[in-house]
Design a protein around this motif. Structure first.
Motif, PDB file in Angstrom:
ATOM      1  N   PHE A  86       0.770  -1.302  -0.121  1.00 19.75           N
ATOM      2  CA  PHE A  86      -0.216  -0.149  -0.363  1.00 19.75           C
ATOM      3  C   PHE A  86       1.004   1.136   0.168  1.00 19.75           C
ATOM      4  O   PHE A  86       0.947   2.102  -0.767  1.00 19.75           O
ATOM      5  CB  PHE A  86      -1.125  -0.440   1.330  1.00 19.75           C
ATOM      6  N   TYR A  87       1.845   1.625   0.514  1.00 14.11           N
ATOM      7  CA  TYR A  87       2.861   1.857   0.666  1.00 14.11           C
ATOM      8  C   TYR A  87       3.661   2.774  -0.389  1.00 14.11           C
ATOM      9  O   TYR A  87       4.207   3.531  -0.590  1.00 14.11           O
ATOM     10  CB  TYR A  87       3.445   2.304   2.531  1.00 14.11           C
ATOM     11  N   ARG A  88       3.892   1.755  -0.830  1.00 15.69           N
ATOM     12  CA  ARG A  88       4.388   1.151  -1.550  1.00 15.69           C
ATOM     13  C   ARG A  88       4.569   2.454  -3.479  1.00 15.69           C
ATOM     14  O   ARG A  88       5.167   3.300  -3.429  1.00 15.69           O
ATOM     15  CB  ARG A  88       4.842   0.211  -2.768  1.00 15.69           C
ATOM     16  N   PHE A  89       3.057   2.414  -3.184  1.00 13.33           N
ATOM     17  CA  PHE A  89       2.173   3.397  -4.102  1.00 13.33           C
ATOM     18  C   PHE A  89       2.239   5.071  -3.445  1.00 13.33           C
ATOM     19  O   PHE A  89       2.002   5.660  -3.656  1.00 13.33           O
ATOM     20  CB  PHE A  89       0.755   2.465  -4.533  1.00 13.33           C
ATOM     21  N   LEU A  90       1.752   4.516  -1.890  1.00 12.24           N
ATOM     22  CA  LEU A  90       1.368   5.942  -1.461  1.00 12.24           C
ATOM     23  C   LEU A  90       2.659   6.793  -1.127  1.00 12.24           C
ATOM     24  O   LEU A  90       1.950   8.490  -0.734  1.00 12.24           O
ATOM     25  CB  LEU A  90       0.150   4.996  -0.219  1.00 12.24           C
ATOM     26  N   SER A  91       3.216   6.041  -0.803  1.00  8.55           N
ATOM     27  CA  SER A  91       4.597   7.192  -0.403  1.00  8.55           C
ATOM     28  C   SER A  91       5.424   8.323  -1.359  1.00  8.55           C
ATOM     29  O   SER A  91       5.164   9.442  -1.116  1.00  8.55           O
ATOM     30  CB  SER A  91       5.789   6.261  -0.713  1.00  8.55           C
ATOM     31  N   VAL A 147      18.487  11.092  17.009  1.00  9.19           N
ATOM     32  CA  VAL A 147      17.354  10.694  16.562  1.00  9.19           C
ATOM     33  C   VAL A 147      17.430   9.255  15.450  1.00  9.19           C
ATOM     34  O   VAL A 147      18.161   9.287  14.828  1.00  9.19           O
ATOM     35  CB  VAL A 147      16.504  11.680  15.640  1.00  9.19           C
ATOM     36  N   THR A 148      16.655   8.494  15.707  1.00  7.55           N
ATOM     37  CA  THR A 148      16.741   7.399  14.952  1.00  7.55           C
ATOM     38  C   THR A 148      14.912   6.869  14.538  1.00  7.55           C
ATOM     39  O   THR A 148      14.377   7.042  15.239  1.00  7.55           O
ATOM     40  CB  THR A 148      17.081   5.709  16.032  1.00  7.55           C
ATOM     41  N   LEU A 149      15.931   6.894  12.777  1.00  7.71           N
ATOM     42  CA  LEU A 149      13.338   6.969  12.840  1.00  7.71           C
ATOM     43  C   LEU A 149      14.080   5.409  11.740  1.00  7.71           C
ATOM     44  O   LEU A 149      14.330   4.970  11.245  1.00  7.71           O
ATOM     45  CB  LEU A 149      13.859   7.943  11.365  1.00  7.71           C
ATOM     46  N   LEU A 150      12.344   4.702  12.517  1.00  5.65           N
ATOM     47  CA  LEU A 150      12.378   2.978  11.644  1.00  5.65           C
ATOM     48  C   LEU A 150      10.861   3.283  11.469  1.00  5.65           C
ATOM     49  O   LEU A 150      10.338   3.272  11.736  1.00  5.65           O
ATOM     50  CB  LEU A 150      12.476   2.261  13.069  1.00  5.65           C
ATOM     51  N   ASP A 151      11.156   2.513  10.077  1.00  7.46           N
ATOM     52  CA  ASP A 151       9.734   1.955   9.085  1.00  7.46           C
ATOM     53  C   ASP A 151       9.964   0.741   8.355  1.00  7.46           C
ATOM     54  O   ASP A 151      11.012   0.499   8.347  1.00  7.46           O
ATOM     55  CB  ASP A 151       9.801   3.627   8.515  1.00  7.46           C
ATOM     56  N   GLN A 152       9.598   0.070   7.791  1.00 12.23           N
ATOM     57  CA  GLN A 152       9.492  -0.775   7.778  1.00 12.23           C
ATOM     58  C   GLN A 152       9.313  -1.408   5.653  1.00 12.23           C
ATOM     59  O   GLN A 152       9.448  -1.916   5.383  1.00 12.23           O
ATOM     60  CB  GLN A 152       8.147  -2.202   7.494  1.00 12.23           C
ATOM     61  N   SER A 153       8.790   0.337   5.435  1.00 14.52           N
ATOM     62  CA  SER A 153       8.688   0.848   4.039  1.00 14.52           C
ATOM     63  C   SER A 153      10.203   1.143   3.752  1.00 14.52           C
ATOM     64  O   SER A 153      10.112   2.263   3.932  1.00 14.52           O
ATOM     65  CB  SER A 153       7.842   1.506   4.072  1.00 14.52           C
ATOM     66  N   PRO A 154      10.770   0.799   2.518  1.00 11.85           N
ATOM     67  CA  PRO A 154      12.090   1.206   2.416  1.00 11.85           C
ATOM     68  C   PRO A 154      11.446   2.532   1.408  1.00 11.85           C
ATOM     69  O   PRO A 154      12.345   3.043   0.960  1.00 11.85           O
ATOM     70  CB  PRO A 154      12.809   0.289   1.513  1.00 11.85           C
ATOM     71  N   HIS A 155      10.207   2.274   0.616  1.00 15.83           N
ATOM     72  CA  HIS A 155      10.245   3.341  -0.092  1.00 15.83           C
ATOM     73  C   HIS A 155       9.321   4.687   0.336  1.00 15.83           C
ATOM     74  O   HIS A 155       9.791   5.800  -0.427  1.00 15.83           O
ATOM     75  CB  HIS A 155       8.766   2.869  -0.929  1.00 15.83           C
ATOM     76  N   GLN A 156       9.004   4.199   1.364  1.00 15.50           N
ATOM     77  CA  GLN A 156       8.864   5.715   2.835  1.00 15.50           C
ATOM     78  C   GLN A 156       9.918   6.339   2.911  1.00 15.50           C
ATOM     79  O   GLN A 156       9.721   7.039   3.410  1.00 15.50           O
ATOM     80  CB  GLN A 156       7.838   5.647   3.799  1.00 15.50           C
ATOM     81  N   LEU A 157      11.280   5.503   3.384  1.00 15.23           N
ATOM     82  CA  LEU A 157      12.058   5.525   3.821  1.00 15.23           C
ATOM     83  C   LEU A 157      13.172   6.722   3.370  1.00 15.23           C
ATOM     84  O   LEU A 157      13.596   7.828   3.050  1.00 15.23           O
ATOM     85  CB  LEU A 157      13.196   4.299   4.173  1.00 15.23           C
ATOM     86  N   GLU A 158      13.208   6.292   2.188  1.00 11.97           N
ATOM     87  CA  GLU A 158      13.553   6.846   0.917  1.00 11.97           C
ATOM     88  C   GLU A 158      13.619   8.252   0.628  1.00 11.97           C
ATOM     89  O   GLU A 158      13.928   9.324   0.718  1.00 11.97           O
ATOM     90  CB  GLU A 158      13.738   6.097  -0.738  1.00 11.97           C
ATOM     91  N   LYS A 159      11.326   8.459   1.111  1.00 11.53           N
ATOM     92  CA  LYS A 159      11.914  10.483   1.083  1.00 11.53           C
ATOM     93  C   LYS A 159      11.719  10.563   1.764  1.00 11.53           C
ATOM     94  O   LYS A 159      12.983  11.581   2.011  1.00 11.53           O
ATOM     95  CB  LYS A 159       9.863   9.981   1.142  1.00 11.53           C
TER      96      LYS A 159
END
Length: 347
Positions: A86-91, A147-159
């Motif tokens: 879902f976040y692959r596209f929503l990102s 600060v550390t930012l963690l998420d399961q979505s590489p697409h969101q993290l790229e942003k």
């Protein structure tokens, strides 16, 4: 803009009908006193008040005193694999299309206020931080290298990596229910707009407790459950919209003390919560002892390494996308009403 109210779950003097609340002011923090684990909180005391414009009766649909919804309730895109795609596209449009309706800068700053980011040298983790929108609010108070930012979505993290203000922030993939950090690591744990995708929210909050140092504060910002029937239907079909009582119970069971809940929402909602809010409350708790959470849990509810039936996956993904579209339209509807209905009148 935050919306505050007090309510008394259960019966007794001052209790309200299920799904209703008295609103005392547009901004506030609800302090949660001692609760009975496995039960509902006792009457909540308002810790902060501010006056409401004369004649304005903001309708806040608080959670009812009924038992929590079963974990088996259908939530077709709450599963991590569907959320990943879902976040692959929503990102692609997340920061410019989704956030303006549900998670504005003023809401973010208001929601982070109870986290007490008083020092540039606090060590902070932002779990489920996605594109780094909430992280941008954190680095206004804390040095990026802390600060550390963690998420399961590489697409969101790229942003997130593309944002200049986040240069120096540690950005990494990870699971909110199984954090890759030692016990007693951080001074602050922040998570905004992530809990709705956790198959087991209690496990995620238990992890928040574990990775905090003694005296550290966890701040979870997330949705609130709708009371309007159509919004409730789409919420249940999409992802987890917790009731306020559920947030409180999860924090208490994990071992947190001094639990507080602050209501937030876009200013054009005028306090109306019957449709639910994708960002509707900011919940905080303090870790008073070193070590892991006293709560013991079984195996994780979902193992993302295991294969999923492709037909089941596609069905859940499509249903979730349809339901998400409804929640894109709700803030537009509320914004239009805010423009049409005279100020000071309920919408």
């Amino acid at each position: 803009m935050a919306m505050a109210s007090t309510y008394a779950p259960g019966g007794g003097a001052g209790a309200l009908a299920p799904g209703r609340a008295r609103v005392r002011g547009p901004v506030g923090l609800v302090s949660l006193g001692p609760t009975r684990l496995g039960g509902l909180p006792r009457p909540l005391a308002l810790a902060r008040r501010s006056p409401v414009a004369a004649g304005a009766r903001l309708r806040c649909a608080a959670s009812s005193s009924s038992a929590a919804r079963p974990v088996t309730a259908p939530r077709f895109i709450q599963h991590k694999k569907e959320a990943f795609w879902f976040y692959r596209f929503l990102s692609i449009v997340y920061d410019h299309v989704i956030n303006p309706g549900h998670w504005t800068e003023d809401m973010r700053d208001d929601a982070l206020e109870p986290a007490d980011l008083y020092s540039r040298y606090l060590k902070v983790v932002d779990v489920g931080g996605g594109t780094g929108f909430t992280t941008l609010g954190i680095v206004k108070h804390v040095n990026p290298e802390n600060v550390t930012l963690l998420d399961q979505s590489p697409h969101q993290l790229e942003k997130a990596r593309q944002k200049e203000a986040l240069k120096g922030v540690t950005i990494m993939e990870g699971d909110a229910e199984d954090l890759p950090f030692p016990t007693d690591t951080f001074d602050r744990y922040i998570s905004a707009g992530s809990i709705e995708y956790w198959p087991d929210p209690q496990r995620g909050i238990k992890e928040a407790y574990r990775v905090l140092r003694m005296g550290g504060t966890a701040c979870v910002i997330g949705p609130v459950y709708p009371t309007f029937w159509l919004s409730r239907f789409f919420a249940d079909m999409w992802m987890l919209f917790p009731k306020e009582e559920e947030y409180i119970e999860w924090f208490k069971k994990a071992g947190f003390k001094d639990v507080k809940l602050k209501r937030i929402g876009p200013k054009w909602y005028r306090g109306v919560r019957r449709h639910g809010l994708i960002m509707g409350c900011s919940v905080t708790g303090v870790k008073r002892e070193r070590g892991d959470s006293p709560l013991e849990l079984g195996p994780k509810a979902e193992d993302v390494s295991k294969p999923v039936n492709p037909i089941t996956f596609l069905f859940r993904f499509l249903m979730g996308t349809i339901c998400a579209a409804y929640y894109v339209l709700v803030p537009i509807y509320m914004w239009i009403k805010d423009q049409i209905v005279p100020k000071g009148m309920p919408i």
